[in-house]
Design a protein around this motif. Sequence first.
Motif, PDB file in Angstrom:
ATOM      1  N   ALA A  24       0.837  -1.202   0.000  1.00  0.00           N
ATOM      2  CA  ALA A  24       0.000   0.000   0.000  1.00  0.00           C
ATOM      3  C   ALA A  24       0.869   1.248   0.000  1.00  0.00           C
ATOM      4  O   ALA A  24       0.585   2.214  -0.701  1.00  0.00           O
ATOM      5  CB  ALA A  24      -0.929   0.003   1.208  1.00  0.00           C
ATOM      6  N   THR A  25       1.962   1.229   0.771  1.00  0.00           N
ATOM      7  CA  THR A  25       2.857   2.380   0.811  1.00  0.00           C
ATOM      8  C   THR A  25       3.575   2.541  -0.523  1.00  0.00           C
ATOM      9  O   THR A  25       3.730   3.647  -1.014  1.00  0.00           O
ATOM     10  CB  THR A  25       3.895   2.211   1.938  1.00  0.00           C
ATOM     11  N   ALA A  26       3.988   1.462  -1.130  1.00  0.00           N
ATOM     12  CA  ALA A  26       4.729   1.514  -2.388  1.00  0.00           C
ATOM     13  C   ALA A  26       3.863   2.038  -3.518  1.00  0.00           C
ATOM     14  O   ALA A  26       4.362   2.604  -4.470  1.00  0.00           O
ATOM     15  CB  ALA A  26       5.270   0.139  -2.732  1.00  0.00           C
ATOM     16  N   ARG A  27       2.556   1.880  -3.415  1.00  0.00           N
ATOM     17  CA  ARG A  27       1.671   2.308  -4.483  1.00  0.00           C
ATOM     18  C   ARG A  27       1.112   3.709  -4.274  1.00  0.00           C
ATOM     19  O   ARG A  27       0.216   4.122  -4.968  1.00  0.00           O
ATOM     20  CB  ARG A  27       0.525   1.317  -4.654  1.00  0.00           C
ATOM     21  N   LYS A  28       1.640   4.453  -3.326  1.00  0.00           N
ATOM     22  CA  LYS A  28       1.212   5.834  -3.096  1.00  0.00           C
ATOM     23  C   LYS A  28       2.372   6.761  -3.428  1.00  0.00           C
ATOM     24  O   LYS A  28       3.524   6.434  -3.223  1.00  0.00           O
ATOM     25  CB  LYS A  28       0.786   6.045  -1.650  1.00  0.00           C
ATOM     26  N   MET A  29       2.019   7.907  -3.973  1.00  0.00           N
ATOM     27  CA  MET A  29       3.048   8.907  -4.230  1.00  0.00           C
ATOM     28  C   MET A  29       2.468  10.287  -4.043  1.00  0.00           C
ATOM     29  O   MET A  29       1.253  10.464  -3.998  1.00  0.00           O
ATOM     30  CB  MET A  29       3.661   8.727  -5.610  1.00  0.00           C
ATOM     31  N   GLN A  30       3.348  11.273  -3.947  1.00  0.00           N
ATOM     32  CA  GLN A  30       2.901  12.643  -3.751  1.00  0.00           C
ATOM     33  C   GLN A  30       2.947  13.392  -5.067  1.00  0.00           C
ATOM     34  O   GLN A  30       3.889  13.244  -5.852  1.00  0.00           O
ATOM     35  CB  GLN A  30       3.776  13.346  -2.730  1.00  0.00           C
ATOM     36  N   VAL A  31       1.915  14.216  -5.273  1.00  0.00           N
ATOM     37  CA  VAL A  31       1.849  15.064  -6.458  1.00  0.00           C
ATOM     38  C   VAL A  31       1.568  16.494  -6.029  1.00  0.00           C
ATOM     39  O   VAL A  31       0.956  16.736  -4.990  1.00  0.00           O
ATOM     40  CB  VAL A  31       0.769  14.590  -7.460  1.00  0.00           C
ATOM     41  N   LEU A  32       2.031  17.432  -6.843  1.00  0.00           N
ATOM     42  CA  LEU A  32       1.742  18.849  -6.640  1.00  0.00           C
ATOM     43  C   LEU A  32       0.570  19.206  -7.536  1.00  0.00           C
ATOM     44  O   LEU A  32       0.647  19.033  -8.756  1.00  0.00           O
ATOM     45  CB  LEU A  32       2.952  19.710  -7.011  1.00  0.00           C
ATOM     46  N   GLU A  33      -0.523  19.689  -6.940  1.00  0.00           N
ATOM     47  CA  GLU A  33      -1.685  20.114  -7.713  1.00  0.00           C
ATOM     48  C   GLU A  33      -1.601  21.608  -7.993  1.00  0.00           C
ATOM     49  O   GLU A  33      -1.211  22.386  -7.125  1.00  0.00           O
ATOM     50  CB  GLU A  33      -2.983  19.817  -6.949  1.00  0.00           C
ATOM     51  N   PHE A  34      -1.992  21.988  -9.219  1.00  0.00           N
ATOM     52  CA  PHE A  34      -1.984  23.391  -9.613  1.00  0.00           C
ATOM     53  C   PHE A  34      -3.119  23.646 -10.598  1.00  0.00           C
ATOM     54  O   PHE A  34      -3.711  22.715 -11.134  1.00  0.00           O
ATOM     55  CB  PHE A  34      -0.632  23.785 -10.226  1.00  0.00           C
ATOM     56  N   GLU A  35      -3.409  24.930 -10.820  1.00  0.00           N
ATOM     57  CA  GLU A  35      -4.517  25.328 -11.688  1.00  0.00           C
ATOM     58  C   GLU A  35      -3.989  25.874 -13.011  1.00  0.00           C
ATOM     59  O   GLU A  35      -3.026  26.642 -13.046  1.00  0.00           O
ATOM     60  CB  GLU A  35      -5.353  26.425 -11.014  1.00  0.00           C
ATOM     61  N   LEU A  36      -4.664  25.461 -14.079  1.00  0.00           N
ATOM     62  CA  LEU A  36      -4.429  25.989 -15.424  1.00  0.00           C
ATOM     63  C   LEU A  36      -5.799  26.218 -16.054  1.00  0.00           C
ATOM     64  O   LEU A  36      -6.535  25.260 -16.258  1.00  0.00           O
ATOM     65  CB  LEU A  36      -3.651  25.008 -16.304  1.00  0.00           C
ATOM     66  N   GLY A  37      -6.141  27.462 -16.338  1.00  0.00           N
ATOM     67  CA  GLY A  37      -7.396  27.743 -17.023  1.00  0.00           C
ATOM     68  C   GLY A  37      -8.633  27.206 -16.324  1.00  0.00           C
ATOM     69  O   GLY A  37      -9.561  26.768 -16.982  1.00  0.00           O
ATOM     70  N   GLY A  38      -8.639  27.214 -15.007  1.00  0.00           N
ATOM     71  CA  GLY A  38      -9.801  26.764 -14.258  1.00  0.00           C
ATOM     72  C   GLY A  38      -9.865  25.269 -13.999  1.00  0.00           C
ATOM     73  O   GLY A  38     -10.783  24.792 -13.341  1.00  0.00           O
ATOM     74  N   GLU A  39      -8.918  24.506 -14.502  1.00  0.00           N
ATOM     75  CA  GLU A  39      -8.875  23.060 -14.279  1.00  0.00           C
ATOM     76  C   GLU A  39      -7.681  22.723 -13.380  1.00  0.00           C
ATOM     77  O   GLU A  39      -6.700  23.454 -13.329  1.00  0.00           O
ATOM     78  CB  GLU A  39      -8.735  22.305 -15.598  1.00  0.00           C
ATOM     79  N   THR A  40      -7.780  21.579 -12.709  1.00  0.00           N
ATOM     80  CA  THR A  40      -6.709  21.138 -11.808  1.00  0.00           C
ATOM     81  C   THR A  40      -5.845  20.095 -12.505  1.00  0.00           C
ATOM     82  O   THR A  40      -6.354  19.152 -13.108  1.00  0.00           O
ATOM     83  CB  THR A  40      -7.292  20.556 -10.512  1.00  0.00           C
TER      84      THR A  40
END
Length: 162
Positions: A24-40
Amino acid sequence: MSQEQTAAAGASAPTATDDADADATARKMQVLEFELGGETYCVDIDYVSEIVDRGSLTSVPNAPNYVEGVMDLRGRTTSIVNPKTLLNVEDRGEASRIVIFDASNFQDDAAVGWLVDEVDQVVRVSMDDVEDPPMERGEFIEGIVRQEDGLVVWISPTKTVN
């Protein structure tokens, strides 16, 4: 070594739940979310070096249309890319932040940053919540992340500028 000897030595024997927790730990990762033109959108946080406020950019004659310009970032000339142009995203909203990527991830150790409307958050995603990209847009898109409040498009920064 028998289980009794392992227990006597102070170590615990691995169990099936330990293996499941590791998976379960190996299959999780961190991502940075950001906005472009109103979408994530999001990128793997391992690519991100830092996030800076938009400063003045110097335009570069004859640069590709997706290059907004260059900036001096701590003594290094950094190319600033507009991912909206690359991804054909409607250009709504003012780009206020620049996501700077780790240069070691790019050809020729290129210093690259993306101009984004806003940086939201860093989140941990389960790879079980990531679906394959739709149709032929897989060139830039790593996948679609399903979240409780909607879908997030996962982009690979190295595929967009190489």
